[in-house]
Design a protein around this motif. Structure first.
Motif, mmCIF file in Angstrom:
data_model
loop_
_atom_site.group_PDB
_atom_site.id
_atom_site.type_symbol
_atom_site.label_atom_id
_atom_site.label_comp_id
_atom_site.label_asym_id
_atom_site.label_seq_id
_atom_site.Cartn_x
_atom_site.Cartn_y
_atom_site.Cartn_z
ATOM 1 N N ILE A 1 -11.868 -15.101 -2.412
ATOM 2 C CA ILE A 1 -11.135 -13.803 -2.490
ATOM 3 C C ILE A 1 -11.190 -12.773 -1.347
ATOM 4 N N GLN A 2 -12.356 -12.888 -0.763
ATOM 5 C CA GLN A 2 -12.511 -12.003 0.408
ATOM 6 C C GLN A 2 -11.772 -11.908 1.342
ATOM 7 N N ALA A 3 -10.998 -13.259 1.820
ATOM 8 C CA ALA A 3 -9.894 -13.513 2.664
ATOM 9 C C ALA A 3 -8.897 -13.035 2.137
ATOM 10 N N GLU A 4 -8.372 -13.135 0.992
ATOM 11 C CA GLU A 4 -7.299 -12.351 0.535
ATOM 12 C C GLU A 4 -7.154 -10.977 0.591
ATOM 13 N N ILE A 5 -8.439 -10.379 0.178
ATOM 14 C CA ILE A 5 -8.466 -8.850 0.275
ATOM 15 C C ILE A 5 -8.453 -8.468 1.666
ATOM 16 N N ILE A 6 -9.303 -8.983 2.725
ATOM 17 C CA ILE A 6 -8.898 -8.593 4.014
ATOM 18 C C ILE A 6 -7.694 -8.603 4.574
ATOM 19 N N ARG A 7 -6.915 -9.972 4.256
ATOM 20 C CA ARG A 7 -5.560 -9.994 4.692
ATOM 21 C C ARG A 7 -4.725 -8.751 4.269
ATOM 22 N N LEU A 8 -4.878 -8.444 2.872
ATOM 23 C CA LEU A 8 -4.150 -7.403 2.198
ATOM 24 C C LEU A 8 -4.350 -6.023 3.089
ATOM 25 N N LEU A 9 -5.635 -5.660 3.452
ATOM 26 C CA LEU A 9 -6.248 -4.504 4.169
ATOM 27 C C LEU A 9 -5.355 -4.472 5.396
ATOM 28 N N GLN A 10 -5.572 -5.803 6.082
ATOM 29 C CA GLN A 10 -4.918 -5.765 7.262
ATOM 30 C C GLN A 10 -3.504 -5.520 7.291
ATOM 31 N N HIS A 11 -2.722 -5.972 6.228
ATOM 32 C CA HIS A 11 -1.246 -5.760 6.102
ATOM 33 C C HIS A 11 -1.058 -4.446 6.042
ATOM 34 N N LEU A 12 -1.675 -3.697 5.014
ATOM 35 C CA LEU A 12 -1.483 -2.074 4.445
ATOM 36 C C LEU A 12 -2.029 -1.357 5.673
ATOM 37 N N ARG A 13 -3.008 -1.846 6.426
ATOM 38 C CA ARG A 13 -3.092 -0.915 7.933
ATOM 39 C C ARG A 13 -2.077 -0.846 8.829
ATOM 40 N N ASP A 14 -1.571 -1.955 9.007
ATOM 41 C CA ASP A 14 -0.535 -2.122 9.806
ATOM 42 C C ASP A 14 0.962 -1.525 9.381
#
Lengths: 330, 289
Positions: free
Chosen positions: A194-207
């Motif tokens: 799940i960690q990876a999914e959340i990290i990816r989501l955060l990355q996406h939102l940041r950009d």
């Protein structure tokens, strides 16, 4: 993201200190102070992600909470977009909070179990004067944005898994369209998958939203994907700050090197050659920190100078600062 | 929208269990509900079907139970069965009223003390300590005696004795809930302290008070009767259970005069306890974490 931006950074933290009073026993009135954060300074530019890493108990969470004034700093200055946060009255602070939000570590205790997800996500808007219709519409939009789906709004937190709950927490932090989000170990309570999914989501939102992040973590491998710059903390002080790539490729502080060596490398060929630096002992207590360099008690390069003079945080390269008398580059 | 949207609001983090711990628990809870509903129905509909009037002299003095007088008659030739049923109209509203007032006062003061701390907490908690230092019955007696006999004064006396229990309970809960992250989250979105207390702290602190209130209801019924028994509550002609027992206590061989109100007190107090017990099983946060 250029590190040499001309305009003033979004957040400027200077000499931040947070002390707690620790009472030795209940009947003795004399209290000793524990310095959880001792003189921390850093900047975060708009749209930049700064990671704060270190062992548990090194004061990184306290630093983030002081920056957002969720705890009152003992001294020091926090300027947010030119406004000194430490001097705001409680009313002004409540209004100012629109622009900086927080995501908490534990998705189980950070959501009110008696409120629906829609209410939780919409509450920031309600607090800042939106009406019910706006709240509903924005909540649905936010839940879509964190990939939960708008129909999650009518359910209660206990009907969701840890990862889904953390998405709710992220949606709540996004509700007021802030400029900065402080993330206090947002994935450490979650399963690795799940960690990876959340990290990816955060990355996406940041950009997508151009958010600045203050990302707290105790694990350097998580930080790597998400942050532009990394600050390493040890016992209430920043010991090294550098751009992520620089820090990972050429760490200058022995402590950073030890931290990096503890993280497994997902490449079997390199991993085979990884030399682990195992630090002996526990970090010293912040009630009575060592003289001079705070890391010297566990450092393999320590000499007598380290016990006498505290190393200042100095530039050793463009955007790379380190606080060590005998850094690994010298 | 979804089927799950109707989930009740009175839940903590986990879904409820559908059954109680043991079959025996089920029996007691059902018994508690039955007896409580029985008394509630009696309370409301009594005046339409009661065989006699509670204050009227009917038949002879101290008659043994019979079909005409199910629980016999007392020294003033009044029907004991009728008086016992009418007793519910005195004791139950008073007991519920005492609990409602005590919970309200206790919740307000306890949550302020727990949430804001500082001098508010010192003042409230010292008051609580002083009150709780006395055995409840003695304090209630002293206050009731000072105010003068009467059901109304007994009511005030019991509220004074009972609110600190809730103040302390709620304060502890508030202090525990206060440090949860969702309170910090509410601060960070810019909610006012008042809103945080109302929306985020109290709803999570109230369950134990609710359980305790149901359990305490039985005790308040007993205390009301005790005060009346001692002449500090309801005054003589009115059909109050405690006062009726005082009358009946003089007649050893005419046992029914005292036993009938005694049974009433017993059933009411026990059923409230059973209910409270069941409620605790169904709602207790700690048992499910």
């Amino acid at each position: 993201m250029t590190s040499t931006s001309i305009e003033a950074p979004l957040v400027q933290v200077r000499d931040l200190v947070k002390e707690f009073e620790v009472r030795r026993s209940s009947w003795r009135t004399q209290a000793t102070t524990l310095q959880a954060v001792s003189g921390v300074s850093f900047d975060i530019s708009a749209g930049e992600a700064l990671a704060l890493v270190g062992e548990s108990g090194c004061g990184k969470s306290t630093t983030a909470r002081c920056v957002l004034r969720l705890t009152e700093p003992t001294s020091g200055s926090v300027r947010f977009d030119g406004v000194e946060l430490t001097e705001l009255s409680s009313g002004e602070l409540r209004k100012a909070r629109k622009r900086f939000q927080m995501v908490f570590q534990d998705p189980y205790t950070s959501l009110n179990p008696r409120m629906t997800v829609g209410e939780i996500v919409g509450e920031p808007l309600l607090v800042h004067g939106a009406n019910a219709a706006e709240q509903l519409a924005r909540a649905a939009e936010l839940l879509e944005q964190v990939q939960l789906g708008a129909d999650a709004a009518d359910r209660y937190p206990h009907q969701f898994s840890g990862g889904q709950r953390q998405r709710v927490g992220i949606a709540r932090a996004l509700a007021l369209s802030p400029d900065l989000i402080a993330l206090d170990e947002p994935v450490s309570a979650l399963d690795v998958s799940i960690q990876a999914e959340i990290i990816r989501l955060l990355q996406h939102l940041r950009d997508e939203l151009g958010l600045a992040f203050l990302f707290i973590a105790h694990d350097l491998s998580v930080v790597r994907h998400l942050s532009h710059r990394v600050a390493v903390m040890y016992l209430g002080k920043i010991v090294e700050v550098a751009r992520t790539a620089d820090l990972y490729s050429r760490p200058a502080h022995p402590y950073t090197k030890a931290l990096l060596s503890a993280a497994p490398i997902p490449d079997p060929l390199i991993e085979r050659d990884r030399v682990r630096i195992v630090l002996t002992g526990d970090p010293p207590t912040p009630v009575n920190p060592p003289s001079g360099c705070r890391f010297r008690t566990r450092c393999w390069r320590a000499e007598s100078l380290c016990a006498e003079v505290e190393p200042p945080l100095i530039d050793i390269a463009e955007g790379h600062k380190v606080a060590c008398h005998f850094n690994l580059w010298s | 929208m979804s089927l799950l949207s109707t989930a009740p609001r009175l839940l903590v983090d986990v879904a409820p269990r559908s059954t109680w711990k043991s079959p025996w628990k089920r029996v007691t809870v059902i018994a508690g509900m039955t007896v409580t509903s029985f008394w509630l129905v009696v309370l409301i509909t009594l005046s339409w079907w009661a065989p006699y009037k509670p204050l009227d002299a009917v038949g002879g003095r101290l008659q043994a139970p019979s079909w005409h007088h199910l629980f016999g008659t007392d020294a003033l030739s009044r029907d004991v069965f009728t008086r016992t049923l009418y007793g519910a109209r005195q004791t139950l509203p008073v007991s519920v009223g005492v609990i409602v007032c005590a919970v309200t006062i206790g919740t307000v003061l306890g949550s302020l003390a727990g949430f804001f701390g500082g001098w508010i907490e010192s003042v409230v908690m010292r008051l609580v300590d002083v009150t709780l230092a006395f055995p409840p019955i003695f304090l209630a007696m002293a206050v009731a005696a000072a105010l003068g006999p009467g059901l109304q004064n007994a009511f005030f006396a019991m509220v004074i004795v009972w609110w600190p229990i809730y103040a302390r309970l709620i304060r502890g809960q508030v202090q525990a809930v206060k440090h949860r992250d969702h309170i910090q989250a509410a601060v960070s979105i810019g909610a006012t302290r008042w809103r945080i207390l109302r929306k985020h702290v109290l709803p999570l602190s109230f369950t134990p008070a609710l359980i305790n209130a149901t359990l305490d209801l039985g005790q308040v019924v007993i205390l009301t009767a005790t005060l009346s028994f001692l002449g500090l509550g309801a005054k003589p002609p009115s059909p109050e259970w405690g006062a009726m027992i005082t009358d009946g206590a003089q007649f050893f061989y005419q046992w029914w005069v005292a036993v009938a109100p005694g049974i009433a007190i017993l059933t009411v107090a026990m059923s409230f306890n059973f209910l409270g017990d069941g409620l605790r099983d169904a709602l207790d946060v700690r048992a499910k974490r």
